[in-house]
Scaffold this motif. Structure first.
Motif, short mmCIF file in Angstrom:
data_model
loop_
_atom_site.label_atom_id
_atom_site.label_comp_id
_atom_site.label_asym_id
_atom_site.label_seq_id
_atom_site.Cartn_x
_atom_site.Cartn_y
_atom_site.Cartn_z
N MET A 1 0.85 -1.18 0.00
CA MET A 1 0.00 0.00 0.00
C MET A 1 0.89 1.23 0.00
SD MET A 1 -2.98 1.15 2.73
CE MET A 1 -3.82 -0.40 2.54
N GLU A 2 0.48 2.22 -0.73
CA GLU A 2 1.20 3.49 -0.79
C GLU A 2 0.52 4.51 0.13
OE1 GLU A 2 4.09 3.99 -2.39
OE2 GLU A 2 4.03 1.89 -2.96
N THR A 3 1.23 5.59 0.45
CA THR A 3 0.73 6.60 1.37
C THR A 3 -0.61 7.17 0.93
OG1 THR A 3 2.98 7.16 2.05
CG2 THR A 3 1.26 8.78 2.53
N ASN A 4 -0.72 7.56 -0.34
CA ASN A 4 -1.97 8.19 -0.81
C ASN A 4 -3.15 7.24 -0.74
OD1 ASN A 4 -0.84 10.71 -1.21
ND2 ASN A 4 -0.28 10.27 -3.33
N GLU A 5 -2.91 5.96 -0.99
CA GLU A 5 -3.98 4.96 -0.88
C GLU A 5 -4.46 4.87 0.58
OE1 GLU A 5 -4.60 0.16 -1.66
OE2 GLU A 5 -2.73 1.12 -2.26
N ALA A 6 -3.52 4.90 1.51
CA ALA A 6 -3.87 4.85 2.92
C ALA A 6 -4.65 6.10 3.34
CB ALA A 6 -2.61 4.69 3.78
N ILE A 7 -4.23 7.25 2.85
CA ILE A 7 -4.93 8.50 3.16
C ILE A 7 -6.35 8.47 2.61
CG2 ILE A 7 -4.98 10.98 2.66
CD1 ILE A 7 -1.87 10.87 2.90
N ASP A 8 -6.52 7.91 1.43
CA ASP A 8 -7.88 7.77 0.86
C ASP A 8 -8.76 6.92 1.77
OD1 ASP A 8 -7.25 9.34 -1.32
OD2 ASP A 8 -6.90 7.64 -2.67
N ILE A 9 -8.20 5.84 2.31
CA ILE A 9 -8.96 4.98 3.23
C ILE A 9 -9.35 5.77 4.48
CG2 ILE A 9 -8.81 2.97 4.76
CD1 ILE A 9 -6.99 1.69 2.56
N ARG A 21 -0.25 12.11 10.53
CA ARG A 21 -0.68 10.81 9.99
C ARG A 21 0.06 10.50 8.69
NH1 ARG A 21 -7.12 10.96 11.67
NH2 ARG A 21 -6.72 10.23 13.79
N ARG A 22 0.22 11.49 7.83
CA ARG A 22 0.96 11.28 6.59
C ARG A 22 2.40 10.86 6.90
NH1 ARG A 22 1.61 11.84 1.27
NH2 ARG A 22 -0.35 12.80 0.72
N ASP A 26 4.23 7.55 5.76
CA ASP A 26 5.47 7.61 4.96
C ASP A 26 6.57 6.76 5.58
OD1 ASP A 26 4.41 9.29 3.00
OD2 ASP A 26 5.20 11.13 3.92
N ILE A 27 6.65 6.75 6.91
CA ILE A 27 7.65 5.93 7.60
C ILE A 27 7.41 4.46 7.27
CG2 ILE A 27 8.41 5.09 9.87
CD1 ILE A 27 7.87 8.02 10.88
N PHE A 28 6.17 4.02 7.36
CA PHE A 28 5.86 2.62 7.08
C PHE A 28 6.12 2.25 5.62
CE2 PHE A 28 3.69 2.70 11.15
CZ PHE A 28 4.10 1.49 11.67
N VAL A 29 5.75 3.12 4.71
CA VAL A 29 5.95 2.84 3.29
C VAL A 29 7.45 2.75 2.99
CG1 VAL A 29 5.68 3.77 0.96
CG2 VAL A 29 3.74 3.75 2.54
N LYS A 43 11.34 8.42 14.93
CA LYS A 43 11.40 9.00 13.58
C LYS A 43 10.51 10.24 13.50
CE LYS A 43 13.49 5.86 10.75
NZ LYS A 43 14.29 6.13 9.60
N MET A 44 9.34 10.17 14.13
CA MET A 44 8.39 11.30 14.11
C MET A 44 8.95 12.51 14.85
SD MET A 44 5.48 10.57 12.56
CE MET A 44 4.31 11.70 13.30
N ASP A 45 9.73 12.27 15.90
CA ASP A 45 10.25 13.35 16.73
C ASP A 45 11.12 14.32 15.92
OD1 ASP A 45 10.14 14.30 19.50
OD2 ASP A 45 12.32 14.03 19.45
N LYS A 46 11.70 13.84 14.83
CA LYS A 46 12.51 14.72 13.97
C LYS A 46 11.65 15.78 13.30
CE LYS A 46 15.66 10.94 13.02
NZ LYS A 46 16.05 9.90 12.06
N HIS A 47 10.41 15.42 12.96
CA HIS A 47 9.49 16.34 12.28
C HIS A 47 8.54 17.04 13.24
CE1 HIS A 47 10.83 14.56 8.51
NE2 HIS A 47 10.62 13.37 9.04
N PHE A 48 8.21 16.35 14.33
CA PHE A 48 7.26 16.87 15.32
C PHE A 48 7.86 16.68 16.71
CE2 PHE A 48 4.94 15.21 11.66
CZ PHE A 48 4.19 16.31 11.29
N PRO A 49 8.80 17.57 17.09
CA PRO A 49 9.48 17.41 18.38
C PRO A 49 8.49 17.30 19.54
CG PRO A 49 10.52 19.13 17.08
CD PRO A 49 9.26 18.73 16.35
#
Length: 137
Positions: A1-9, A21-22, A26-29, A43-49
């Motif tokens: 599954m790709e990120t955009n497909e997951a976002i559509d769900i 959430r994106r 993206d980390i999982f993909v 990994k998220m902490d780098k973008h969202f401390p």
């Protein structure tokens, strides 16, 4: 599954799209293997401390409920990976690094022949071991 497909769900099921959430998706993909919630949080902490473990964990369970991620338990903890949607298969899972390999063989017909009077609703086969890379390290 790709990120955009997951976002559509997510959107189809009435859930909000967020940058957090994106990023989780993206980390999982990009990793495409079983990883734990702590790894995602780091990994998220780098973008969202300062992102909380609870936020990551709640989203992982939402994604699991929606069929966006799959989960398994090994080493005493729950691990997640992006869901496979291309065809029916099973997985080999490396107990060291979490890498997965597709097993195209499905034993369900043999299982049904062994249990002719039961009704099987679903199944999942996971084979655990150590991948080639981790054996050489």
């Amino acid at each position: 599954m790709e990120t955009n497909e997951a976002i559509d769900i997510l959107k189809q099921e009435g859930h909000k799209y967020t940058d957090k959430r994106r990023t989780i998706l993206d980390i999982f993909v990009s990793e495409d293997k079983y990883i734990n919630a702590k790894h995602v949080q780091q990994k998220m902490d780098k973008h969202f401390p300062g992102i909380s473990f609870d936020t990551v964990y709640r989203n992982l369970h939402l994604f699991k409920d929606l069929g966006i991620v799959e989960s398994t338990e090994f080493d005493g903890e729950m691990k997640f990976r992006i869901a496979c949607t291309n065809h029916h298969h099973h997985h080999f899972i490396c107990e060291t690094c979490g890498e997965t390999k597709v097993i195209d063989f499905c034993p369900l017909e043999e299982v049904k022949s062994q249990l002719p009077k039961v009704s099987i609703n679903t199944h999942k086969l996971e084979v655990y071991g150590v991948c080639e890379h981790c054996q050489t390290v």
